[in-house]
Design a protein around this motif. Structure first.
Motif, PDB file in Angstrom:
ATOM      1  N   ALA A 246     -32.660 -16.925 -45.903  1.00 25.12           N
ATOM      2  CA  ALA A 246     -32.447 -18.326 -45.549  1.00 25.12           C
ATOM      3  C   ALA A 246     -32.488 -19.189 -46.809  1.00 25.12           C
ATOM      4  N   TYR A 247     -33.075 -18.642 -47.894  1.00 27.41           N
ATOM      5  CA  TYR A 247     -33.135 -19.385 -49.158  1.00 27.41           C
ATOM      6  C   TYR A 247     -32.018 -18.974 -50.111  1.00 27.41           C
ATOM      7  N   PHE A 248     -31.097 -18.095 -49.664  1.00 26.27           N
ATOM      8  CA  PHE A 248     -29.980 -17.668 -50.524  1.00 26.27           C
ATOM      9  C   PHE A 248     -28.896 -18.749 -50.519  1.00 26.27           C
ATOM     10  N   PRO A 249     -28.269 -18.985 -51.658  1.00 24.87           N
ATOM     11  CA  PRO A 249     -27.144 -19.936 -51.657  1.00 24.87           C
ATOM     12  C   PRO A 249     -25.962 -19.382 -50.863  1.00 24.87           C
ATOM     13  N   ALA A 250     -25.080 -20.290 -50.412  1.00 29.05           N
ATOM     14  CA  ALA A 250     -23.957 -19.876 -49.570  1.00 29.05           C
ATOM     15  C   ALA A 250     -22.994 -18.967 -50.333  1.00 29.05           C
ATOM     16  N   LYS A 251     -22.981 -19.078 -51.659  1.00 26.43           N
ATOM     17  CA  LYS A 251     -21.995 -18.276 -52.392  1.00 26.43           C
ATOM     18  C   LYS A 251     -22.511 -16.878 -52.771  1.00 26.43           C
ATOM     19  N   GLU A 252     -23.780 -16.623 -52.491  1.00 26.67           N
ATOM     20  CA  GLU A 252     -24.333 -15.305 -52.820  1.00 26.67           C
ATOM     21  C   GLU A 252     -23.579 -14.204 -52.075  1.00 26.67           C
ATOM     22  N   ARG A 253     -23.185 -13.143 -52.791  1.00 28.02           N
ATOM     23  CA  ARG A 253     -22.470 -12.055 -52.117  1.00 28.02           C
ATOM     24  C   ARG A 253     -23.483 -11.083 -51.542  1.00 28.02           C
ATOM     25  N   LEU A 254     -23.588 -11.106 -50.231  1.00 31.04           N
ATOM     26  CA  LEU A 254     -24.689 -10.369 -49.603  1.00 31.04           C
ATOM     27  C   LEU A 254     -24.612  -8.859 -49.821  1.00 31.04           C
ATOM     28  N   THR A 255     -23.388  -8.303 -49.717  1.00 29.92           N
ATOM     29  CA  THR A 255     -23.311  -6.837 -49.847  1.00 29.92           C
ATOM     30  C   THR A 255     -23.766  -6.414 -51.236  1.00 29.92           C
ATOM     31  N   ARG A 256     -23.270  -7.113 -52.241  1.00 31.59           N
ATOM     32  CA  ARG A 256     -23.650  -6.774 -53.604  1.00 31.59           C
ATOM     33  C   ARG A 256     -25.166  -6.933 -53.792  1.00 31.59           C
ATOM     34  N   THR A 257     -25.720  -7.998 -53.215  1.00 32.25           N
ATOM     35  CA  THR A 257     -27.159  -8.237 -53.355  1.00 32.25           C
ATOM     36  C   THR A 257     -27.967  -7.131 -52.685  1.00 32.25           C
ATOM     37  N   ALA A 258     -27.557  -6.752 -51.471  1.00 33.70           N
ATOM     38  CA  ALA A 258     -28.311  -5.716 -50.751  1.00 33.70           C
ATOM     39  C   ALA A 258     -28.251  -4.394 -51.511  1.00 33.70           C
ATOM     40  N   VAL A 259     -27.092  -4.088 -52.085  1.00 38.16           N
ATOM     41  CA  VAL A 259     -26.966  -2.834 -52.833  1.00 38.16           C
ATOM     42  C   VAL A 259     -27.851  -2.897 -54.087  1.00 38.16           C
ATOM     43  N   THR A 260     -27.815  -4.025 -54.778  1.00 38.86           N
ATOM     44  CA  THR A 260     -28.645  -4.158 -55.991  1.00 38.86           C
ATOM     45  C   THR A 260     -30.125  -3.979 -55.668  1.00 38.86           C
ATOM     46  N   ILE A 261     -30.573  -4.670 -54.631  1.00 40.35           N
ATOM     47  CA  ILE A 261     -31.997  -4.613 -54.291  1.00 40.35           C
ATOM     48  C   ILE A 261     -32.400  -3.191 -53.897  1.00 40.35           C
ATOM     49  N   SER A 262     -31.581  -2.559 -53.069  1.00 36.28           N
ATOM     50  CA  SER A 262     -31.931  -1.210 -52.604  1.00 36.28           C
ATOM     51  C   SER A 262     -31.942  -0.233 -53.772  1.00 36.28           C
ATOM     52  N   LEU A 263     -30.966  -0.369 -54.668  1.00 38.26           N
ATOM     53  CA  LEU A 263     -30.928   0.577 -55.783  1.00 38.26           C
ATOM     54  C   LEU A 263     -32.103   0.363 -56.738  1.00 38.26           C
ATOM     55  N   LEU A 264     -32.480  -0.903 -56.941  1.00 35.72           N
ATOM     56  CA  LEU A 264     -33.630  -1.143 -57.820  1.00 35.72           C
ATOM     57  C   LEU A 264     -34.910  -0.587 -57.196  1.00 35.72           C
ATOM     58  N   ASP A 265     -35.031  -0.740 -55.894  1.00 31.87           N
ATOM     59  CA  ASP A 265     -36.217  -0.205 -55.216  1.00 31.87           C
ATOM     60  C   ASP A 265     -36.231   1.323 -55.339  1.00 31.87           C
ATOM     61  N   LEU A 266     -35.057   1.910 -55.162  1.00 33.43           N
ATOM     62  CA  LEU A 266     -34.933   3.358 -55.289  1.00 33.43           C
ATOM     63  C   LEU A 266     -35.268   3.798 -56.709  1.00 33.43           C
ATOM     64  N   LEU A 267     -34.777   3.025 -57.671  1.00 33.14           N
ATOM     65  CA  LEU A 267     -35.032   3.356 -59.069  1.00 33.14           C
ATOM     66  C   LEU A 267     -36.536   3.355 -59.365  1.00 33.14           C
ATOM     67  N   VAL A 268     -37.244   2.361 -58.831  1.00 38.14           N
ATOM     68  CA  VAL A 268     -38.684   2.306 -59.087  1.00 38.14           C
ATOM     69  C   VAL A 268     -39.370   3.530 -58.473  1.00 38.14           C
ATOM     70  N   ALA A 269     -38.975   3.881 -57.251  1.00 39.49           N
ATOM     71  CA  ALA A 269     -39.573   5.059 -56.618  1.00 39.49           C
ATOM     72  C   ALA A 269     -39.273   6.294 -57.461  1.00 39.49           C
ATOM     73  N   PHE A 270     -38.031   6.419 -57.905  1.00 33.29           N
ATOM     74  CA  PHE A 270     -37.647   7.585 -58.695  1.00 33.29           C
ATOM     75  C   PHE A 270     -38.460   7.648 -59.998  1.00 33.29           C
ATOM     76  N   MET A 271     -38.582   6.491 -60.657  1.00 32.80           N
ATOM     77  CA  MET A 271     -39.345   6.452 -61.915  1.00 32.80           C
ATOM     78  C   MET A 271     -40.817   6.784 -61.671  1.00 32.80           C
ATOM     79  N   MET A 272     -41.313   6.355 -60.543  1.00 38.09           N
ATOM     80  CA  MET A 272     -42.713   6.672 -60.215  1.00 38.09           C
ATOM     81  C   MET A 272     -42.886   8.187 -60.123  1.00 38.09           C
ATOM     82  N   GLY A 273     -41.899   8.855 -59.554  1.00 33.44           N
ATOM     83  CA  GLY A 273     -41.930  10.321 -59.495  1.00 33.44           C
ATOM     84  C   GLY A 273     -41.945  10.904 -60.898  1.00 33.44           C
TER      85      GLY A 273
END
Ligand code: PHE
Length: 455
Positions: A246-273
């Motif tokens: 609800a705090y995202f600007p109208a021009k934010e590209r949601l698909t790209r954002t969701a992919v970025t966030i998920s991959l960064l989360d995955l990256l942190v988990a992977f690095m933790m391993g």
């Protein structure tokens, strides 16, 4: 009202949302799941769950939040949900508040370990005469830090106060600013740990264990755990992404954002391993210690004791953990804060206090249920474990399943298309696939996770 507030920058928005996703789930749940799920075999299944299910469900929440521009319940109403669908937002808010109550206690432990690493108490002998193995030493310290009455209460309270301060400062000046500082630091410290772990003598054996898939360990349960882990780690089903979007600007590209966030989360988990497995094999520690709290509070301090300057490593590590916990608790609390602000048209300050003040006694009860009150049980679990199990295994999948059914079957079809294409200004070829997943695949698979909680 929060609908007018927006994240000031794209970096800030990503930092805050990744901050929510990156938490104890990445640090202690993920390695434990990898350990029992056949190393890279689990990793592969987990990546599949994140990509095929996590991202589409995350997008459903984002679409709802940005179209509704309100809290978890308000957004549903605004996109035209009839009365009974408000329940989905209600479940999300209830789940998030319950999780907040016990997650705050764990956040308190991380702070306590951070402070006791700085002071050196974590490594100080328990008594002058004690002749203890390292393992026994840290087991006893954990007992002392977590189950005694006052210390954990004090640190949980400090965490609540820090949380409240950031929340009161607001979305831009509090949440976003803090994430902008903390998340880069988090990545930096994590990177140092990966470097150190990989250069330990004998690191290769750990790496091999981690990265060689052992499919013989994969059972249907492994897939169910991977799915549950993906949802928990991406903070889905709790209204967090509805609230933040609800705090995202109208021009934010949601698909790209969701992919970025998920991959960064995955990256942190992977690095933790990459940190955990080499450290453990390098010092010949027992793999059975790769379990939840024991891993971070006993096994890792043991690893640090084998390295030069244990206090320094330990301080950095628990700083990392406390940051992960703080950015997550903030996002969980924001769900209820936004709800109160939007629903009751009250000031942010008041809403933050209304969330934080009841948290003090409830978190205290959760904390005490680990020690003094551990004899009081519900279905054989102490209050802490009961709330954890109830919220994580039942409310979260239930909330996610209902959300997918609403978005897939009942919401106007234009909702997803408009939001994913930013009102037809972007090409969104993936939208039909995402809608198909949200409509059929996600509810079916989450249903299996939900049922498996009962058997
Ligand atoms: N996603 C966070 C983690 O991986 C935890 C979290 C759970 C955050 C629930 C918010 C809500 O630990």
């Amino acid at each position: 009202m929060s609908a007018k507030v927006q994240f000031a920058s794209r970096i800030g928005l990503i930092a805050a949302t990744v901050g929510s996703a990156v938490g104890l789930g990445n640090v202690w749940r993920f390695p434990a799941e990898v350990h029992s799920g056949g190393g890279a075999a689990f990793l592969i299944i987990y990546i599949g769950c994140v990509v095929l299910l996590g991202i589409p469900v995350m997008l459903s929440e984002m679409v709802l939040g940005r179209a509704g521009r309100s809290d978890a319940i308000g957004s549903l109403k605004r996109v035209g949900a009839s009365r009974r669908w408000w329940v989905v937002g209600g479940i999300a808010i209830a789940a998030s508040y319950i999780i907040l109550c016990f997650y705050m206690v764990v956040a308190g432990w991380t702070l306590e370990y951070f402070v006791d690493s700085i002071s050196g108490d974590l490594f100080a002998p328990l008594s002058a005469t004690a002749d203890e193995s390292l393992n026994a030493h840290f087991q006893a310290k954990m007992e002392q830090y977590i189950t005694t009455s006052w210390n954990p209460l004090l640190f949980t309270l400090i965490m609540i106060v820090i949380n409240t301060g950031v929340l009161i400062a607001g979305v831009q000046k509090g949440i976003e600013r803090m994430s902008n500082i903390m998340m880069p630091l988090f990545f930096l410290v994590l990177l140092v740990f990966v470097g150190v772990a990989l250069s330990l003598p004998g690191a290769g054996a750990g790496l091999e264990y981690y990265l060689r898939p052992d499919f013989s360990k994969v059972t249907p349960n492994t897939v169910i755990s991977a799915l549950g882990q993906a949802f928990f780690s991406l903070s889905l089903g709790m209204g967090i992404l509805i609230t933040y979007s609800a705090y995202f600007p109208a021009k934010e590209r949601l698909t790209r954002t969701a992919v970025t966030i998920s991959l960064l989360d995955l990256l942190v988990a992977f690095m933790m391993g990459l940190v955990i497995f080499p450290s453990i094999t390098s010092f010949g520690l027992d793999g059975s210690e790769i379990r939840g709290a024991t891993l971070v509070f006993v096994t890792l301090p043991e690893v640090f004791s084998h390295m030069g300057m244990p206090q320094v490593w330990s301080t950095f590590f628990f700083f990392l953990l406390a940051v992960a916990a703080l950015t997550s608790t903030i996002s969980i609390a924001e769900v209820t804060v936004a709800f109160i602000v939007d629903r009751f048209k009250t000031s942010r300050l008041r809403a933050c206090l209304l969330v934080s003040l009841p948290l003090i006694p409830i978190s205290a009860v959760c904390s005490l249920s680990m020690g003094l009150w551990s004899n009081f049980t519900i279905l054989g679990m102490n209050i802490f474990d009961f709330l954890d199990t109830f919220a994580t295994n039942i409310l979260l999948p239930l909330g996610s399943i209902l959300l997918c059914i609403f978005i897939g079957w009942f919401a106007p079809r234009s909702l997803m298309y408009d939001q994913l294409s930013n009102q037809d200004t972007l090409r969104s070829r993936l939208t039909p696939v995402i809608i198909w997943i949200v409509k059929y695949m996600a509810p079916a698979l989450i249903f299996i996770v939900l049922v498996s909680a009962f058997i």
